[in-house]
Design an enzyme around this catalytic site. Sequence first.
Site, PDB file in Angstrom:
ATOM      1  N   ARG A  63      -2.542  10.144  53.637  1.00 42.36           N
ATOM      2  CA  ARG A  63      -3.280   8.887  53.659  1.00 42.36           C
ATOM      3  C   ARG A  63      -2.560   7.595  54.296  1.00 42.36           C
ATOM      4  NH1 ARG A  63      -7.308  11.107  52.933  1.00 42.36           N
ATOM      5  NH2 ARG A  63      -8.503  11.375  51.226  1.00 42.36           N
ATOM      6  N   GLU A  82      -8.163   1.370  56.761  1.00 41.06           N
ATOM      7  CA  GLU A  82      -9.121   1.955  57.764  1.00 41.06           C
ATOM      8  C   GLU A  82     -10.564   1.319  57.715  1.00 41.06           C
ATOM      9  OE1 GLU A  82      -9.307   6.158  56.871  1.00 41.06           O
ATOM     10  OE2 GLU A  82      -7.302   6.311  57.036  1.00 41.06           O
ATOM     11  N   HIS A 108      -9.153   9.208  61.515  1.00 45.45           N
ATOM     12  CA  HIS A 108      -9.357   9.875  60.372  1.00 45.45           C
ATOM     13  C   HIS A 108     -10.260  11.030  60.592  1.00 45.45           C
ATOM     14  CE1 HIS A 108      -9.341   9.645  55.597  1.00 45.45           C
ATOM     15  NE2 HIS A 108      -9.378  10.921  56.065  1.00 45.45           N
TER      16      HIS A 108
HETATM   17  P1  NDP Z   1      -2.877  19.910  47.322  1.00 52.11           P
HETATM   18  O1  NDP Z   1      -3.042  19.176  46.015  1.00 52.11           O
HETATM   19  O2  NDP Z   1      -3.316  21.203  47.588  1.00 52.11           O
HETATM   20  O3  NDP Z   1      -1.365  19.356  47.966  1.00 52.11           O
HETATM   21  C1  NDP Z   1      -0.837  18.308  47.704  1.00 52.11           C
HETATM   22  C2  NDP Z   1       0.726  18.292  47.627  1.00 52.11           C
HETATM   23  O4  NDP Z   1       1.311  17.169  47.672  1.00 52.11           O
HETATM   24  C3  NDP Z   1       1.212  19.372  47.016  1.00 52.11           C
HETATM   25  O5  NDP Z   1       2.018  20.201  47.429  1.00 52.11           O
HETATM   26  C4  NDP Z   1       2.243  18.328  45.845  1.00 52.11           C
HETATM   27  O6  NDP Z   1       3.247  18.996  45.550  1.00 52.11           O
HETATM   28  C5  NDP Z   1       2.341  17.205  46.947  1.00 52.11           C
HETATM   29  N1  NDP Z   1       2.583  15.841  46.179  1.00 52.11           N
HETATM   30  C6  NDP Z   1       2.008  15.517  45.302  1.00 52.11           C
HETATM   31  N2  NDP Z   1       2.068  14.258  44.465  1.00 52.11           N
HETATM   32  C7  NDP Z   1       3.342  14.051  45.435  1.00 52.11           C
HETATM   33  C8  NDP Z   1       4.623  13.041  45.441  1.00 52.11           C
HETATM   34  N3  NDP Z   1       4.305  12.200  44.349  1.00 52.11           N
HETATM   35  N4  NDP Z   1       5.654  13.124  45.895  1.00 52.11           N
HETATM   36  C9  NDP Z   1       5.678  14.440  46.647  1.00 52.11           C
HETATM   37  N5  NDP Z   1       4.657  15.287  46.740  1.00 52.11           N
HETATM   38  C10 NDP Z   1       3.589  15.233  46.188  1.00 52.11           C
HETATM   39  O7  NDP Z   1      -3.594  18.906  48.268  1.00 52.11           O
HETATM   40  P2  NDP Z   1      -4.238  19.362  49.886  1.00 52.11           P
HETATM   41  O8  NDP Z   1      -3.576  19.887  50.652  1.00 52.11           O
HETATM   42  O9  NDP Z   1      -5.950  19.944  49.630  1.00 52.11           O
HETATM   43  O10 NDP Z   1      -4.932  17.894  50.446  1.00 52.11           O
HETATM   44  C11 NDP Z   1      -3.594  17.159  50.383  1.00 52.11           C
HETATM   45  C12 NDP Z   1      -4.019  15.556  50.866  1.00 52.11           C
HETATM   46  O11 NDP Z   1      -4.479  15.632  52.325  1.00 52.11           O
HETATM   47  C13 NDP Z   1      -5.382  14.970  50.163  1.00 52.11           C
HETATM   48  O12 NDP Z   1      -5.222  14.703  49.018  1.00 52.11           O
HETATM   49  C14 NDP Z   1      -5.906  13.881  51.260  1.00 52.11           C
HETATM   50  O13 NDP Z   1      -5.146  12.775  50.920  1.00 52.11           O
HETATM   51  C15 NDP Z   1      -5.007  14.221  52.707  1.00 52.11           C
HETATM   52  N6  NDP Z   1      -6.304  15.051  53.433  1.00 52.11           N
HETATM   53  C16 NDP Z   1      -6.593  14.224  54.594  1.00 52.11           C
HETATM   54  C17 NDP Z   1      -7.633  14.680  55.472  1.00 52.11           C
HETATM   55  C18 NDP Z   1      -7.790  13.995  56.758  1.00 52.11           C
HETATM   56  O14 NDP Z   1      -8.859  13.806  57.388  1.00 52.11           O
HETATM   57  N7  NDP Z   1      -6.869  13.215  57.501  1.00 52.11           N
HETATM   58  C19 NDP Z   1      -8.409  15.766  54.955  1.00 52.11           C
HETATM   59  C20 NDP Z   1      -8.205  16.475  53.992  1.00 52.11           C
HETATM   60  C21 NDP Z   1      -7.127  16.115  53.216  1.00 52.11           C
HETATM   61  P3  NDP Z   1       4.161  18.797  44.298  1.00 52.11           P
HETATM   62  O15 NDP Z   1       3.006  19.029  43.269  1.00 52.11           O
HETATM   63  O16 NDP Z   1       5.276  19.895  44.111  1.00 52.11           O
HETATM   64  O17 NDP Z   1       4.431  17.406  44.237  1.00 52.11           O
END
Ligand code: NDP
Length: 309
Positions: free
Chosen positions: A228, A257, A275
Site C-alpha cells: 500500500r 491513488e 495498482h
Molecule cells: P497476509 O495477511 O497473508 O500477510 C501480511 C504479512 O504482513 C504477514 O506476514 C504479517 O506478518 C505482516 N505484517 C502485518 N502487519 C505488520 C506490521 N505492522 N509490521 C510488519 N509486518 C506486518 O496478507 P496478504 O499476503 O494476503 O496481503 C498483503 C497485502 O498486500 C494486502 O493487505 C494488500 O495491502 C496488499 N495487496 C496488494 C495488491 C496489489 O494489487 N498491489 C493485491 C493484493 C494485496 P506478522 O503477522 O508476523 O507481522
Amino acid sequence: MTIEILQTGKLLASCEAALAERYTVHKLHEQPDPHAWLQQNGARIRAHAGSGVSADLMASLPNLEIIAGFGVGYDNIDTKAAKARNIRVTNTPNVLNDAVAELTIGLMIALARRIPQGDQFVRQGKWLQGNFGLFNELTGKTVGIVGLGRIGKEIATRAQAMKMRVVYHGRKRQPAEPHVFYEDLVEMARDSDWLVLIVPGGKGTDGLVSRQVLEALGPQGMLVNVGRGTLVDEAAMLDLLRHGGLGGAALDVFENEPNVPEAFFKLDNVVLSPHQGSATGQTRDAMGRLLVANLDAHFAGEPLLSAVV
Ligand code: NDP
C-alpha cells in the site's frame, strides 16, 4: 422476496452478473441523489458488495449484516465500526497470490534492467545512435521481504527461482520458514539489495518504511512496493530517488491513488504501475466468485469462506 444488497461502486462484470442472478442489487453510485436514496431505502439493505465502506455508510444501513469486500486488503473498510455492530466482513485472500507475486517479480526485472525505458529507447529511435546501457540483475542479490504472508511467501519462492537470497521482516518470526528473520527493519534494509513491501495498509503500518529505512537501503538499493502507498514516506522516497540516496523504486501503489506525484514521471530510476497486482482476468474472476460465495454462505447460514471480522 429476494435479499436486497448494495453496491457503491462498479464491480467486475462477471461478479455483478452473479450477484444479480441471486439478489436484488441496488447501485448507489448510479443514483442521482445517493443521500436521499439511502434515507429512503437504507433499511432494506442486508449486505454490501465491494470494498470502501465507511462508518457513515454503515450508519445509514441499519440492517446491514455483512460487507463482502473485493480484494485481500480491507484497509478501506471500517472494520472497527463493523465489529461494534456485529456486521461481518469478508475479503478475497489466496486466489490472488500468484498474480501479485508474478507482477512483483516482473516489476523487479523491469527495474533492474530498465525494461520500460528500453522500450522507449527503441521506439524513439535512440538505438540508432548507440547502445542502451548496462544495468543490474537479480541473480545473487538479497531481497528483504517486508511481510512474509500469503503473497510474501509466493514472492519468496519466485525470488529463489531468480537465484536470490530471501530474508524477511514482520512482527514475529515464523519458525517454519527457512529464511533469516529480522526483527529490525532498518537492519534488514541495510543488509538487503532489494526491499519488497507486501504488508497490509492501515494504522498499524502507516509510514513503516521511513526515511531511515530508505537511507539504510541506500544508493544501490531497490525498493518495490506492492503493498500500500501508505507504507512508505513518499516524500522522503522521492527526495532520495532524486538525489541518489536510493537506487531505484518499482511502485504499484501510491499514497493518493490514482494521483501520482508528477516528480516521479521525470525519474529514470523508477518503474510505475497502476495498482494492478491482481489485475488479470482469471484472478479477478476468482476474486468475484469468492465475494459471491461469501454472501451465499452468509445467507445460507453456513460458515464464511474468508471472514476478517
Ligand atoms: P497476509 O495477511 O497473508 O500477510 C501480511 C504479512 O504482513 C504477514 O506476514 C504479517 O506478518 C505482516 N505484517 C502485518 N502487519 C505488520 C506490521 N505492522 N509490521 C510488519 N509486518 C506486518 O496478507 P496478504 O499476503 O494476503 O496481503 C498483503 C497485502 O498486500 C494486502 O493487505 C494488500 O495491502 C496488499 N495487496 C496488494 C495488491 C496489489 O494489487 N498491489 C493485491 C493484493 C494485496 P506478522 O503477522 O508476523 O507481522
